[in-house]
Design an enzyme around this catalytic site. Sequence first.
Site, PDB file in Angstrom:
ATOM      1  N   ALA A   1      31.012   0.001 -37.241  1.00  0.00           N
ATOM      2  CA  ALA A   1      29.656  -0.516 -37.755  1.00  0.00           C
ATOM      3  C   ALA A   1      28.720  -0.929 -36.655  1.00  0.00           C
ATOM      4  O   ALA A   1      27.458  -0.500 -36.771  1.00  0.00           O
ATOM      5  CB  ALA A   1      29.856  -2.173 -38.229  1.00  0.00           C
ATOM      6  N   SER A   2      29.226  -1.329 -35.559  1.00  0.00           N
ATOM      7  CA  SER A   2      28.545  -1.423 -34.259  1.00  0.00           C
ATOM      8  C   SER A   2      27.803  -0.044 -33.608  1.00  0.00           C
ATOM      9  O   SER A   2      26.699  -0.311 -33.467  1.00  0.00           O
ATOM     10  CB  SER A   2      29.047  -2.417 -33.114  1.00  0.00           C
ATOM     11  OG  SER A   2      30.246  -1.423 -32.482  1.00  0.00           O
ATOM     12  N   LYS A   3      28.445   0.734 -33.766  1.00  0.00           N
ATOM     13  CA  LYS A   3      28.064   1.977 -33.250  1.00  0.00           C
ATOM     14  C   LYS A   3      27.358   2.912 -34.252  1.00  0.00           C
ATOM     15  O   LYS A   3      26.389   3.482 -33.669  1.00  0.00           O
ATOM     16  CB  LYS A   3      29.626   3.010 -32.768  1.00  0.00           C
ATOM     17  CG  LYS A   3      30.269   2.449 -31.404  1.00  0.00           C
ATOM     18  CD  LYS A   3      29.293   2.012 -30.358  1.00  0.00           C
ATOM     19  CE  LYS A   3      30.165   1.454 -29.069  1.00  0.00           C
ATOM     20  NZ  LYS A   3      29.282   1.272 -27.900  1.00  0.00           N
TER      21      LYS A   3
ATOM     22  N   TYR B   1      33.982  -1.888 -35.178  1.00  0.00           N
ATOM     23  CA  TYR B   1      33.538  -1.197 -34.253  1.00  0.00           C
ATOM     24  C   TYR B   1      32.648   0.115 -34.457  1.00  0.00           C
ATOM     25  O   TYR B   1      31.675   0.493 -33.925  1.00  0.00           O
ATOM     26  CB  TYR B   1      34.688  -0.396 -33.314  1.00  0.00           C
ATOM     27  CG  TYR B   1      34.377   0.527 -31.933  1.00  0.00           C
ATOM     28  CD1 TYR B   1      33.855  -0.420 -30.955  1.00  0.00           C
ATOM     29  CD2 TYR B   1      34.522   1.907 -32.113  1.00  0.00           C
ATOM     30  CE1 TYR B   1      33.588   0.490 -29.728  1.00  0.00           C
ATOM     31  CE2 TYR B   1      34.344   2.530 -30.923  1.00  0.00           C
ATOM     32  CZ  TYR B   1      33.703   1.885 -29.878  1.00  0.00           C
ATOM     33  OH  TYR B   1      33.578   2.444 -28.706  1.00  0.00           O
TER      34      TYR B   1
ATOM     35  N   ILE C   1      37.532   8.981 -23.867  1.00  0.00           N
ATOM     36  CA  ILE C   1      37.446   9.102 -22.529  1.00  0.00           C
ATOM     37  C   ILE C   1      38.417   8.279 -21.636  1.00  0.00           C
ATOM     38  O   ILE C   1      38.540   6.837 -22.185  1.00  0.00           O
ATOM     39  CB  ILE C   1      35.765   8.390 -22.276  1.00  0.00           C
ATOM     40  CG1 ILE C   1      34.885   9.387 -23.094  1.00  0.00           C
ATOM     41  CG2 ILE C   1      35.420   8.567 -20.522  1.00  0.00           C
ATOM     42  CD1 ILE C   1      34.771  10.871 -22.880  1.00  0.00           C
TER      43      ILE C   1
ATOM     44  N   SER D   1      29.178   6.287 -29.908  1.00  0.00           N
ATOM     45  CA  SER D   1      30.629   6.697 -29.979  1.00  0.00           C
ATOM     46  C   SER D   1      30.598   7.664 -31.125  1.00  0.00           C
ATOM     47  O   SER D   1      29.878   7.766 -32.012  1.00  0.00           O
ATOM     48  CB  SER D   1      31.525   5.579 -30.308  1.00  0.00           C
ATOM     49  OG  SER D   1      32.917   5.968 -30.280  1.00  0.00           O
TER      50      SER D   1
END
Length: 246
Positions: free
Chosen positions: A155-157, A153, A186, A140
């Site tokens: 951190a995860s991406k 979020y 999107i 992302s």
Amino acid sequence: MSKRFENRIILCTGAGSGIGRATAIKLSQLGAILALTDINPTSLPETLSLCEKGDHMSSAFDIGSTDSCNTFVLSIINKYNRLNHIFNCAGINPTSLSTVSISDEYWDKLLTTNLKGLFNITRACIPHLTSGASFVNVASIAGLRPTAGFAVYCASKYGVIGFSKCMALELGPNGIRTNIIAPGYIDTPTNAAVVEGKEAAEVMAKQVSYGRMGTPDEVADLAIFLFGDESRYMNGSVVEINGGLV
């Protein structure tokens, strides 16, 4: 339409909707044989019904489960005796939260699906891949730039990008590529602004120089390019697709 992926076996996670579904449909039209998974058992049959007919397979499970991922990948090898490409698309979109408001459950939910799930699938696939195989992993723009209120979020991406770049280094000598897509805003069913309604989606669209959100089909086209021979010297690349964020 050219069948340039004819008889290639392609695993797609998050295939039940949005970018995963759009990519699966386009790959099927290009001749690919699909192994689809999603946590939602009712969405996979719909995706399959929209794909070109073929010897496809599907299974609904949580990619956060190591055993489920291992079992699914082995079932692919048992059925087709090979695996050519992996599209790691499954993920959970964020809720805006201050860091002190983040619960352990929310942290675990996002990290388990967005990062551990990608790791589980990748680890299970690697022993079965040969030169010419490739991964395309969906991160992302939140994996490239920090955003207040989206610490988990991000951190995860960021983790998806770091992990994927390491895979590019590890697997590149074996002729196996790993590339990363970093989508912007999107228009998918799980996009937070879309869920909130028309006004929120319009506010988000105004942050894009194109004046609109992207479509899952547009991201799917990029994934297909990264799987194809046209991108054969791309490995460890992060490709943004965001319509020009202001």
